[in-house]
Enzyme design. Structure first.
Site, short mmCIF file in Angstrom:
data_model
loop_
_atom_site.label_atom_id
_atom_site.label_comp_id
_atom_site.label_asym_id
_atom_site.label_seq_id
_atom_site.Cartn_x
_atom_site.Cartn_y
_atom_site.Cartn_z
N SER A 163 -11.57 -18.11 -16.49
CA SER A 163 -12.01 -17.14 -15.43
C SER A 163 -11.21 -17.86 -14.56
O SER A 163 -12.50 -19.16 -14.24
CB SER A 163 -13.38 -15.99 -15.66
OG SER A 163 -14.44 -17.18 -15.65
N CYS A 164 -11.15 -17.27 -13.85
CA CYS A 164 -11.27 -17.65 -12.27
C CYS A 164 -11.34 -16.41 -11.25
O CYS A 164 -12.59 -15.39 -11.63
CB CYS A 164 -9.57 -18.24 -11.77
SG CYS A 164 -8.00 -17.07 -12.44
N LYS A 165 -10.61 -16.49 -10.05
CA LYS A 165 -11.68 -15.49 -9.22
C LYS A 165 -10.96 -13.86 -9.89
O LYS A 165 -11.28 -12.98 -10.00
CB LYS A 165 -10.42 -15.99 -7.92
CG LYS A 165 -10.79 -14.42 -7.06
CD LYS A 165 -10.30 -14.78 -5.55
CE LYS A 165 -10.74 -13.55 -5.17
NZ LYS A 165 -9.59 -14.03 -3.10
N ALA A 194 -13.63 -14.01 -11.88
CA ALA A 194 -15.48 -14.18 -11.92
C ALA A 194 -16.36 -12.77 -11.75
O ALA A 194 -15.71 -11.98 -11.16
CB ALA A 194 -15.15 -14.90 -10.81
#
Length: 837
Positions: free
Chosen positions: A737-739, A274
């Site tokens: 995306s993620c973290k 992210a």
């Protein structure tokens, strides 16, 4: 000839128990006899309860892997008793050389597995050499994964990531090969290839250089404001000090990033963490919330400065850029006019005059704004002596009263004491000087009767001054030179005044923002650099992949591309701040345009994208090799700016999102999805190309997506599936995306890959879960390095006692149902409690 991929199979394995069938796993290590060390290279998946396991995961060697015919490959087979605890037992191992496999019949070797003492045979291993490029009878660069190619191969279908000649350095490659069965009992080979992208470092480094240059120019412009009253001078010093701190921080960051190597990536879906300012934390929220709060505080807090709205600040930056860009152009065109006069070329004179008049009118129009005039008045009020002038012009009886300190004002000030006509006169002198030049060129044209018949003269304009001091028979340059010099002087005087006025506006914005404003600007810089690095990587890969698609190239220069960011962040705790950062960072990408250029050479260093511009607008120049550049449409080769339309869709899928759905606030996610659907829908409507407007299923997909973004449904991953499908249909760029772009991103990407194999390449439904399990397993890449002693079977026996593998939970439905996720969490908790009691 080299070994690109291996496919191991086992036969007649003998488990550690008498009647127990083993859970087999094969670990592959590579031994270079010249270097005398062993490197653990890869692992297969675990096949449970089989004496004749068929492994779906193969072993891939990158093209640059330093393998020679003498290189040894060691296969070690384990019986995995407990995957959760990595509890396994050694069954046997076998070693062979690359030359043995190359010389073997049908590229296959059958070898006996030996126990640790080398006496007992515990089964056999069949090793097959797989070269996917040879299977397709062509270069791997031209392999495409479509149904038509699948029908060409009768016994084996080859599905690969398209490998394009990026000509950029690539490091840390991860290559895997799988074989899955299709619905018609054929075997499908799948190659998965990932690398890191050099742009992850080069784009942020270029932006840091641009940030430093822009802030240093701002410091110089603040110093050029001249003498100010003590109040404003103190504010200026404080702002300059803050700018200096930001510059020092960026210079220190440049030093640290310069110590890292460069890497590169190519993958169909770009995975990215992210874009957020993780190092600054999220206690106060992300950029979207912080910017809104800061703007409200600037209006309500009693700073000793003048408040200018964000629109006025943006206008000031635009005026500064316009005058800085147009002044050298006008000066250069004026010199061209004199050169044409010296050559007595009426055609050249008219052409230069036409361009000069156009740029000068553009220059005058850029300054025709009340903001410039009001800022000049405010700047005049901030100079020493203005207070004294006010005291001398105050109402009767108040001459000796002390002057109150300047307080913050809620609007643009207007001081009647200042002679407003002075700016109007200076501004009008530019137009008058241009009119004089035009009149002189018309006068010279009258001396050329032949040219009058060939050219259409520019109509005469009313002159402010009567021109009498010229010699009709003299040299053209001598007659034009005083008028041109006067025009350049007027332009320079206007630039000085406008630049100081707009710099004063920016000083107010910076002074009102201290210290929070510069902190937010730095945070925004950090987030934007991450987003731009991902976008540049995706654009370059999409460009190379579509070089032979004329429809794609036409879409690229006529409309532009959509860039879809798929986010899996939750709307709970600190991930709310990450999502707020990401929203602003993705939105800021609309300030970016791309331009394709021809590279000087085919050297990888000359093929790296270059970022130019300033904070309110950046251009990314993408160099292409000469042969590739020549195949582009004329509009792209001429340097037309190529637009990108970024959209962001977010659906939280983890356990934190379950809490947010039931007890928290998900309005941020709903607002982001609805707003970005409007952008995506507007982009589709702007596509006038028939190939898109005739696709009724695309319209239906958009309609369904619009219904889903307004539907109140927990963990509605249908939004992500629809947005991803639409993006692919529109030839767009996909990001997931993620973290940290690890667990959740891997779950999403692998599920998408298996779904594509099922929908586009007839993957057998019985192999879907096994394929998902294979793709979601993580293997070590070269982490175990040991000395290669005289006894190769005994080397690293301790280090290899446990297979270096770790599996994600292969539960595809976790992405679909929050209820299943809760059940899974409860069962996991029960299991852990039972384990540790």
């Amino acid at each position: 000839m080299c070994v690109s991929s291996l496919s191991p199979e086992c036969r007649d394995l003998i488990g550690s128990g008498r009647d127990r069938k083993p859970n087999a796993l094969v670990q592959v290590a590579v031994i270079d006899p010249r270097e005398q060390y062993l490197v653990s290279h890869a692992c297969t998946e675990i096949v449970e309860g089989s004496r004749d396991p068929l492994f779906l995961t193969g072993v891939t060697f990158p093209p640059e892997y330093p393998a020679s015919p003498e290189t040894l490959v060691k296969l070690t087979v384990y019986d995995v008793r407990d995957k959760a605890c990595d509890n396994s037992s050694f069954l046997g191992s076998v070693t062979f050389s690359v030359s043995d496999l190359l010389r073997s019949k049908d590229d296959q070797l059958t070898l006996n597995l030996r126990s640790s003492d080398g006496v007992l045979a515990v089964g056999t291993v069949l090793v097959s050499r797989v070269n996917m490029g040879e299977m397709e009878e062509g270069d791997m660069d031209h392999i495409t994964a479509d149904v038509q190619q699948a029908q060409k191969v009768r016994t084996c279908v080859c599905v690969c990531v398209r490998v394009v000649p990026l000509q950029m350095s690539q490091l840390n490659p991860v290559c895997k090969v799988y074989k899955f069965q299709t619905v018609d009992s054929k075997w499908m080979l799948v190659r998965e290839q990932m690398e890191e992208c050099t742009l992850s470092f080069s784009i942020p480094r270029q932006l840091l250089h641009l940030y430093i240059q822009e802030d240093m120019r701002r410091i110089q412009e603040l110093r050029d404001l001249g003498e100010l009253s003590p109040h404003w001078d103190n504010l200026r010093k404080e702002v300059i000090g803050r700018y200096g701190q930001v510059i020092a921080a960026y210079q220190e960051t440049l030093m640290h990033t310069g110590k890292h190597g460069h890497t590169h990536a190519f993958y169909d879906v770009i995975t990215v963490g992210a874009p957020a300012a993780h190092f600054q934390g999220f206690k106060g929220g992300g950029l979207q919330r912080l910017l809104s709060r800061h703007e409200a505080e600037k209006k309500s807090t009693a700073y000793q400065c003048i408040y200018y709205s964000p629109e006025h600040t943006a206008k000031a930056q635009e005026v500064l850029h316009s005058v800085g860009h147009l002044q050298p152009l006008i000066s250069g065109l004026a010199d061209q006019l004199l050169q044409a006069a010296q050559q007595h070329s009426m055609a050249g004179l008219r052409e230069a005059l036409k361009t000069l008049a156009g740029k000068t009118e553009q220059f005058v129009h850029a300054l025709k704004d009340e903001l410039v005039k009001s800022a000049l008045l405010a700047l005049h009020a901030a100079q020493p002596g203005y207070v004294t002038k006010n005291q001398n012009q105050t109402l009767p009886g108040h001459q000796d009263s002390p002057v109150a300190p300047l307080k913050r004002q809620d609007s643009i000030p207007c001081h009647k004491e200042y002679d407003e006509e002075e700016w109007d006169r200076v501004w009008a002198d530019v137009a008058k000087s241009l009119n004089c030049v035009i009149a002189m060129v018309d006068k010279l044209q009258e001396q050329e009767p032949i040219n009058n018949n060939q050219e259409q003269p520019i109509p005469k304009q009313v002159l402010a001054d009567v021109i009498t001091s010229h010699n009709p028979e003299g040299d053209w340059r001598e007659q034009l030179c005083p008028l041109v010099v006067r025009l350049k002087e007027c332009v320079a005087e206007v630039v000085v005044r406008a630049r100081r006025a707009m710099t004063f506006v920016l000083l107010q914005e910076a002074a009102c923002s201290i210290p929070q404003g510069l902190f937010l600007k730095q945070r925004r810089d950090v987030v934007f650099s991450q987003a731009l690095a991902a976008l540049a990587c995706g654009f370059v890969m999409r460009l190379y992949a579509g070089m032979e698609d004329k429809g794609f190239l036409r879409q690229l220069h006529l409309v532009g591309l959509v860039a879809q960011f798929e986010s899996l962040l939750s709307t709970y705790s600190e991930e709310i701040g990450m999502l707020e950062d990401m929203e602003v960072g993705i939105s800021d990408l609309h300030r970016v345009a791309f331009k394709i250029t021809q590279a000087k050479t085919d050297n990888p260093c000359d093929l790296q994208p270059v970022v130019i511009g300033r904070r309110d607008h950046y251009t990314v120049e993408v160099p292409l090799p000469r042969l590739a550049f020549q195949t582009l449409p004329h509009e792209i080769k001429e340097g037309k700016a190529l637009q990108v339309y970024p959209v962001l869709f977010n659906v939280g899928i983890n356990e934190q999102q379950t809490i947010a759905d039931r007890f928290g606030d998900i309005s941020l996610q709903e607002r982001i999805n609805q707003r970005n659907f409007e952008i995506l829908d507007s982009y589709y409507k702007s596509l006038s190309l028939p190939c898109f407007q005739t696709q009724t299923d695309l319209k239906d997909l958009l309609k369904t997506l619009g219904q889903n973004v307004v539907t109140k449904k927990r963990k509605n991953v249908e939004i992500l599936w629809l947005a991803g499908t639409i993006c692919r249909r529109l030839n767009g760029i996909r990001f997931t995306s993620c973290k940290s772009a690890k667990d959740r991103t891997s779950m999403s990407v692998t599920l998408e890959q298996c779904a594509l194999l099922r929908d586009e390449h007839q993957l057998n439904k019985d192999y879907f879960i096994r394929a998902l399990d294979c793709m979601r397993s993580r293997h070590t890449q070269g982490e175990v390095v040991c000395q290669w002693d005289s006894d190769p079977e005994a080397a690293c026996s301790v280090a290899e006692n446990k297979p270096a593998s770790r599996h994600f939970y292969p539960i595809a439905l976790l992405l679909v149902s929050s209820h299943l996720l809760v059940v899974w969490l409860i069962l996991s908790l029960v299991f852990l409690l039972a384990k540790y009691q």
